[in-house]
Design an enzyme around this catalytic site. Structure first.
Site, PDB file in Angstrom:
ATOM      1  N   GLU A 131       0.826  -1.210   0.000  1.00  0.00           N
ATOM      2  CA  GLU A 131       0.000   0.000   0.000  1.00  0.00           C
ATOM      3  C   GLU A 131       0.862   1.263   0.000  1.00  0.00           C
ATOM      4  O   GLU A 131       0.569   2.208  -0.718  1.00  0.00           O
ATOM      5  CB  GLU A 131      -0.906  -0.027   1.251  1.00  0.00           C
ATOM      6  CG  GLU A 131      -1.703   1.227   1.486  1.00  0.00           C
ATOM      7  CD  GLU A 131      -3.052   1.199   0.786  1.00  0.00           C
ATOM      8  OE1 GLU A 131      -3.354   0.184   0.149  1.00  0.00           O
ATOM      9  OE2 GLU A 131      -3.769   2.214   0.888  1.00  0.00           O
ATOM     10  N   ASP A 132       1.920   1.262   0.799  1.00  0.00           N
ATOM     11  CA  ASP A 132       2.620   2.531   1.061  1.00  0.00           C
ATOM     12  C   ASP A 132       4.029   2.643   0.500  1.00  0.00           C
ATOM     13  O   ASP A 132       4.675   3.665   0.664  1.00  0.00           O
ATOM     14  CB  ASP A 132       2.719   2.754   2.591  1.00  0.00           C
ATOM     15  CG  ASP A 132       1.351   2.990   3.209  1.00  0.00           C
ATOM     16  OD1 ASP A 132       0.438   3.324   2.450  1.00  0.00           O
ATOM     17  OD2 ASP A 132       1.214   2.822   4.425  1.00  0.00           O
TER      18      ASP A 132
END
Ligand code: MN
Length: 717
Positions: free
Chosen positions: A76-77
């Protein structure tokens, strides 16, 4: 922050077979991936996934889950991808990480539909592996522990509310009391710190007042049980501020009632001892009526087991007593994970294939534990694939079988809504009734009082509820027609016989045929069960000869068909009788295509394919959309024109190769236009008469196999 060695040691302590090397690699992977990213606290970002993994070790979860905890934010990051994760850690972990990533994305998107209960159902539905949900809960727990570092109050409040409404109940639902308690208390700090403080002050005061009250009660109870030959472990615990607060709110109890503040827990060896201990308590002290609950014989839906009772205890105080075995206690606090560990500890060494037993048990519980109004009523975790979850504009969740249409949704809301449905907006956009809904869609049903269910709906609805409602309606409608027809048959028969027609005159026939009502009689005449001749025979016996050759109203099953008998068979169902119909030139619908009709004043109905761009123009005028479908009985009766665009090499013989290929597949070319020509290629539009979309698809496939052709598309031009 948990150091690498500590984390690995923790996992090895309960799972000696864990792959130490892989755990180390995951630790390094997350540190590298998050690089110099920082948390709101100023800590390096990777401290978060490491702590999440640490929380998961407290549940003694398998190595795959711990590694997922370490990697849960990398996709996700950071620049890391699921493919990379799969390459290094294998497919199982990649699927888990992907699952957590999807939940996080869902979390970000669905602000509007984020109504607590519903959202948790959606989360459950999306977590086809319960370990995904466990990682998500651990993630949330750590985020809540560090919530105070976030500077924007609004954001803190939002996260805390979400935790209170969604994640704490989910933790409770899957039986991890321990998570729920902490999540609730952390959220309580943010949402109502004042109330929390006043409860804490009050508890402090009571503690001082009561001095050794709790210790004395524990000692008394212990000796009572010992006298009865029960060796029990007893503790008195203050309830958590939030649970006291909730009780005060819900039951309006006063704070002074100790029974609602301190729970005494009696832990014994086995179930017999639980009931024995209960007997001792009730014999010695008087019980407070209405407070006894036996969750041992009837566990809560999350498998919680305990006996609860409130007594006037040794110090004449009302106290709540909870009685349970050690195994129950572990399960109550840590969910089914603990249950599994307990069994493993006392049982044989872990066998192959046994590692996930607790997981399967948890799934079973989630599947089985369902009161009619409980949340898994129509849902099963592993049924995610064949369920679709959609929301009403108010955020109520409607779960439907996969492949459901807005009509199924309408009937899912209420039969009345289904019956009067004329159109639907999905996520704010006008959408044909026969389109297919996706998880998380918000569906608004447009209704009209004058609408009745369309028989064509039956061809695309998938839910039993919608299907039966539509059938019921059609049966009723048919019956109405038969009744009407039967009545005119009877009237005409009387007239032809020169007999005055009265309803009363029909009574002997109703009795003779053993029918309940006059309508039943009409219906039996209308649908051909009985004839008018038989009717007259019963009412006026013995006058047979005179009416032998009479012209009696013919019985047809479908009168409208009879009336329009001269018209060519229309292959479309759902049209308004008498209205002209033609096929749109933009998309050339073919039998087998999903279609929709657009009503144009003076022109009748134009049939488009459901994905035709032209429909965009009619988005704002739902009243002009007509739900239609191909009449399957009419299949093959008529040829339809389909249009394709071919790009082919500009060389001799290419064109004849195309036409013979079409002919060989029994397509009849009705028009051919060369639309673009270069020295290398030319593009042409070909209209072909075909039976249905499958026929056209066969032709396209045959053309694509031809080496002179570079592309074939089904489209207009
Ligand atoms: Mn996270």
């Amino acid at each position: 922050m948990l150091r690498q060695v500590e984390l690995v040691e923790r996992v090895l302590s309960y799972d000696p077979h864990a792959d130490e090397d892989l755990l180390n690699r995951a630790y390094v992977f997350t540190v590298k991936a998050h690089g110099s990213q920082k948390r709101a606290s100023g800590d390096p970002y990777f401290s978060h996934p490491v702590e999440v993994a640490g929380i998961l070790t407290e549940l003694k979860l398998d190595m795959q889950t711990i590694i997922t905890g370490l990697l849960h934010d990398t996709v996700e990051d950071t620049v890391a991808t699921v493919e990379e994760v799969e390459e290094v850690f294998g497919p199982e972990i990649a699927v888990l990480v992907d699952g957590v990533t999807k939940l996080s994305q869902l979390e970000l998107q669905s602000d509007r539909t984020k109504q607590a209960e519903n959202f948790s159902k959606l989360l459950l539905a999306m977590s086809n592996d319960i370990r995904v949900l466990l990682v998500k809960l651990a993630d949330r727990l750590h985020n809540m522990r560090t919530l105070h570092f976030i500077s924007k109050e609004e954001k803190r409040k939002r996260i805390a509310t979400e935790t209170m409404e969604i994640y704490a109940p989910l933790a409770e639902r899957i039986g991890i009391q321990h998570f729920r308690d902490e999540l609730e208390d952390l959220a309580f700090v943010e949402l109502n710190d004042e109330a929390r403080r006043s409860i804490l002050r009050r508890l402090e005061y009571l503690r001082e007042e009561g001095e050794d009250l709790v210790a004395n009660i524990v000692a008394d109870l212990k000796s009572d049980l010992k006298d009865a030959g029960i060796n029990a472990n007893i503790s008195g615990r203050e309830k958590r501020p939030y649970s006291i607060w909730r009780k005060m709110e819900q039951k309006n109890v006063t704070f002074e009632q100790l029974s609602d503040i301190i729970a005494f827990r009696i832990i014994v060896e086995n179930v017999e001892e639980c009931y024995h201990a209960l007997g001792v308590m009730h014999a010695k002290y008087s019980m407070v009526p209405g407070r006894f609950k036996d969750y041992i014989s009837t566990p809560k839906r999350n498998n919680y087991q305990s006996i609860h009772t409130t007594i006037f205890g040794p110090e004449r105080q009302r106290i709540e007593v909870q009685i349970r075995t050690r195994e129950m206690h572990e399960t109550n606090e840590y969910g089914v994970a603990a249950h599994w560990q307990y069994k493993q500890q006392i049982g044989a060494p872990v066998q192959e294939g046994q590692q996930y037993r607790w997981l399967r048990e948890l799934l079973e519980i989630l599947e089985e534990a369902s009161d009619p109004d409980e949340f898994l009523e129509h849902t099963k975790l592993n049924m995610y694939q064949d369920q679709v979850f959609c929301f009403t504009p108010k955020g109520d969740l409607i779960s439907l079988p996969a492949g459901s249409s807005p009509v199924d949704f309408a009937y899912g809301v209420h039969t009345r809504v289904g019956d009067t449905c004329v159109g639907a907006k999905v996520n704010g956009r006008l959408t044909p009734l026969r389109s297919i809904l996706k998880n998380g869609d918000q569906v608004e049903i447009l209704r009209s009082k004058n609408q009745t269910p369309s028989p064509t709906w039956e061809s695309f609805v998938v839910s039993g509820k919608a299907r039966s409602a539509i059938r019921r309606f059609i049966r009723q409608q048919q019956r109405d027609q038969y009744v009407e027809l039967g009545r005119s048959i009877a009237e005409k028969a009387f007239r032809n016989d020169n007999k005055p027609f009265t309803e009363k005159a029909l009574t002997p026939a109703t009795k003779f045929w053993d029918l309940d009502t006059l309508d039943d009689l009409y219906c039996s005449l209308g649908d051909g069960t009985h004839t008018s001749k038989q009717l007259l025979e019963i009412i006026f016996p013995g006058e047979k000869e005179s009416r032998d050759n009479e012209n009696i109203v013919p019985i047809t099953r479908n009168r409208s068909e009879k009336k329009s008998g001269k018209q060519a068979a229309v292959p479309i169902r759902g049209l308004i009788p008498g209205m002209a119909m033609h096929f749109a030139g933009c998309c050339h619908p073919l039998p087998g295509d999903r279609i929709v009709g657009i009503v144009t004043t003076g022109k009748g109905v134009t049939i488009h394919t459901i994905d035709c761009d032209t429909l965009e123009q009619f988005a704002e005028v739902p009243e002009r959309w007509l739900d239609v479908s191909w009449d399957q009985e009419n299949d093959g009766a008529q040829m339809q024109v389909g249009r394709i665009t071919i790009v082919m090499a500009n060389e001799s013989g290419a064109l004849s190769s195309v036409t013979s290929s079409i002919a060989a597949n029994k397509g009849n070319i009705t028009n051919l236009v060369i639309s673009n020509r270069t020295p290398e290629f030319f593009e042409m539009r070909v209209d072909i008469e075909v039976r249905d979309v499958k026929h056209l698809t066969n032709i396209i496939a045959a053309l694509r196999a031809d080496p002179v052709i570079s592309s074939v598309e089904r489209k207009g031009g």
